[in-house]
Design a protein around this motif. Structure first.
Motif, short mmCIF file in Angstrom:
data_model
loop_
_atom_site.label_atom_id
_atom_site.label_comp_id
_atom_site.label_asym_id
_atom_site.label_seq_id
_atom_site.Cartn_x
_atom_site.Cartn_y
_atom_site.Cartn_z
N HIS A 1 0.85 -1.20 0.00
CA HIS A 1 0.00 0.00 0.00
C HIS A 1 0.88 1.25 0.00
O HIS A 1 1.70 1.44 0.89
CB HIS A 1 -0.91 0.03 1.22
CG HIS A 1 -1.70 1.29 1.34
ND1 HIS A 1 -2.42 1.84 0.29
CD2 HIS A 1 -1.90 2.14 2.40
CE1 HIS A 1 -3.02 2.94 0.69
NE2 HIS A 1 -2.72 3.16 1.95
N LYS B 1 -6.18 3.57 4.30
CA LYS B 1 -5.25 2.61 4.90
C LYS B 1 -6.01 1.61 5.77
O LYS B 1 -5.71 0.41 5.74
CB LYS B 1 -4.19 3.34 5.73
CG LYS B 1 -3.20 2.39 6.41
CD LYS B 1 -2.22 3.15 7.28
CE LYS B 1 -1.31 2.19 8.03
NZ LYS B 1 -0.38 2.91 8.93
N GLN B 2 -6.99 2.09 6.53
CA GLN B 2 -7.74 1.19 7.40
C GLN B 2 -8.54 0.18 6.59
O GLN B 2 -8.66 -0.99 6.96
CB GLN B 2 -8.68 1.98 8.31
CG GLN B 2 -9.22 1.17 9.49
CD GLN B 2 -8.11 0.62 10.36
OE1 GLN B 2 -7.22 1.34 10.80
NE2 GLN B 2 -8.13 -0.70 10.59
N TYR C 1 -7.66 -0.99 3.70
CA TYR C 1 -6.62 -1.92 3.24
C TYR C 1 -6.29 -2.94 4.33
O TYR C 1 -6.29 -4.16 4.09
CB TYR C 1 -5.38 -1.12 2.84
CG TYR C 1 -4.06 -1.86 2.82
CD1 TYR C 1 -3.68 -2.62 1.72
CD2 TYR C 1 -3.18 -1.76 3.90
CE1 TYR C 1 -2.46 -3.28 1.70
CE2 TYR C 1 -1.96 -2.41 3.88
CZ TYR C 1 -1.60 -3.17 2.78
OH TYR C 1 -0.38 -3.82 2.76
N LEU C 2 -6.04 -2.45 5.56
CA LEU C 2 -5.65 -3.33 6.66
C LEU C 2 -6.78 -4.29 7.04
O LEU C 2 -6.54 -5.48 7.28
CB LEU C 2 -5.25 -2.50 7.88
CG LEU C 2 -3.96 -1.69 7.75
CD1 LEU C 2 -3.79 -0.77 8.95
CD2 LEU C 2 -2.75 -2.61 7.62
N ASP C 3 -8.01 -3.79 7.06
CA ASP C 3 -9.14 -4.64 7.46
C ASP C 3 -9.43 -5.71 6.42
O ASP C 3 -9.83 -6.83 6.77
CB ASP C 3 -10.38 -3.78 7.71
CG ASP C 3 -10.29 -3.01 9.03
OD1 ASP C 3 -9.30 -3.22 9.76
OD2 ASP C 3 -11.19 -2.22 9.32
N ARG D 1 -6.90 -8.39 7.05
CA ARG D 1 -7.24 -9.12 8.29
C ARG D 1 -8.41 -10.08 8.07
O ARG D 1 -8.37 -11.23 8.49
CB ARG D 1 -7.58 -8.10 9.37
CG ARG D 1 -7.92 -8.73 10.74
CD ARG D 1 -8.70 -7.76 11.59
NE ARG D 1 -9.99 -7.47 10.96
CZ ARG D 1 -10.74 -6.42 11.25
NH1 ARG D 1 -10.33 -5.53 12.12
NH2 ARG D 1 -11.90 -6.25 10.63
N ASP E 1 -0.47 -8.28 7.67
CA ASP E 1 0.11 -7.08 7.06
C ASP E 1 1.59 -6.97 7.39
O ASP E 1 2.02 -7.31 8.50
CB ASP E 1 -0.64 -5.82 7.50
CG ASP E 1 -0.51 -5.55 8.99
OD1 ASP E 1 0.39 -4.78 9.38
OD2 ASP E 1 -1.30 -6.12 9.77
N ILE F 1 4.02 -1.07 3.52
CA ILE F 1 3.18 0.12 3.68
C ILE F 1 4.07 1.35 3.73
O ILE F 1 4.91 1.50 4.64
CB ILE F 1 2.33 0.04 4.97
CG1 ILE F 1 1.46 -1.22 4.97
CG2 ILE F 1 1.46 1.29 5.12
CD1 ILE F 1 0.74 -1.48 6.28
#
Length: 333
Positions: free
Chosen positions: A186, A200-201, A203-205, A208, A214, A219
């Motif tokens: 990312h 970004k959140q 992407y992370l979720d 997950r 991650d 990143i």
């Protein structure tokens, strides 16, 4: 230099009072229809234009709305401005548009100058470095309604119109995962920018939820989209990702060009997804998969709720969130 025609000129030619001409021009009910038509006919013939400044001083209503955007040459913001302009014209309001050029000092100067011009309302999308709401609150303290759009400051109590950045990012990364990607990088925007945090959140979720861990090395945040993107792309490619989700289309297109220059096949070796759906995303080779933001609708809605607040149709601050749509193209197929 030809002097503009005034109400006095119309009254003198028709041998009637200035107040009669004024009432005819504003379509008052207490004036003879024949007189009204005679005044309007002469006004058209002489190409009379009302003195906007004088009218605003009398009415204490300028019907001017100030707009501050980070960049006018951004496709997203130009679409938002188009939506604002269309509704403003329809509702007989005028726009004064300022560009902060991503600088807090210019943003603050612009707001203060707009307030000094007696604007009736303020629409603003803050710069990437804006953290303090002090100058915006100065405007609010002078009873100027404020609506923030796209980039917002959560602490400011006002109506806000945003796009669901989180959902858009989640869908983009989920799309890459479903294509078999497991090492997704990312390239993000400035850390403190609201849109950067939400993308970004998302992407992370997505990682997950699909049980993909991650990796901090995948990143990278860009302080400045244009200046830092090249370095970010080089660092990310050094980690051998199988996909890259970029903060915007410009960064994604730069990633495509750099990767191909280094001998990578897109999407064979690396799949790439952007965000914004800029016009160029459909013509770059390969065509870029991206997240479409409804810029025009954001601008039109923001203008509409601001006009409602100016005209006291509503005083309750609300949060409006518009949805995105994933546009899949060759860069990720």
């Amino acid at each position: 230099m030809i002097k503009p025609v005034t109400i006095k000129d119309l009254a003198r030619q028709l041998n009637i009072s200035i107040s009669t001409v004024s009432r005819a021009l504003r379509n008052a009910n207490d004036i003879n229809p024949d007189t009204k038509e005679t005044v309007l006919k002469l006004a058209r013939e002489l190409e009379y234009e009302p003195n906007f400044i004088a009218q605003s001083l009398v009415k204490k209503q300028t019907r001017i709305i100030g707009v501050v955007v980070p960049l006018i040459n951004s496709n997203y913001f130009s679409e938002a401005l188009s939506g604002m302009t269309d509704l403003a014209i329809e509702q007989n309001y005028h726009l004064m548009i300022c560009q902060s050029n991503e600088r807090v000092d210019l943003e603050n100067k612009s707001i203060r100058k707009l307030v000094a011009c007696n604007i009736n309302g303020l629409l603003i999308s803050v710069s990437k470095d804006t953290k303090s709401p002090e100058v915006i609150r100065e405007a609010q303290n002078k009873n100027i309604p404020v609506v923030m759009f796209d980039r917002i400051i959560p602490e400011v109590s006002c109506t806000k119109v945003i796009v669901d950045e989180y959902e858009g990012a989640y869908k983009a990364v989920e799309h890459l995962i479903r294509k078999g990607c497991k090492k997704i990088a990312h390239i993000g925007g400035p850390r403190d920018l609201s849109v950067s945090k939400k993308r970004k959140q998302g992407y992370l979720d997505a990682l997950r939820d699909y049980k993909i861990e991650d990796d901090p090395k995948l990143i990278i945040h860009c302080k400045s989209f244009e200046e830092d993107a090249s370095n970010a792309i080089r660092k990310v490619l050094a980690e051998s990702p199988d996909a890259i989700f970029c903060i915007n289309d410009l960064t994604a297109i730069m990633a495509i060009q750099y990767a191909r220059k280094k001998g990578f096949s897109i999407p064979g070796d690396i799949r790439i997804v952007g965000f914004n759906n800029d016009p160029v995303s459909g013509v770059v080779q390969p065509a870029l998969t991206t997240v479409m933001q409804p810029g025009y609708e954001v601008g039109k809605l923001a203008m509409g709720v601001l006009i409602d607040e100016i005209e006291k149709k509503t005083a309750k601050h609300k949060l409006f969130t518009l949805r995105t749509r994933l546009v899949t193209r060759l860069s990720s197929r």
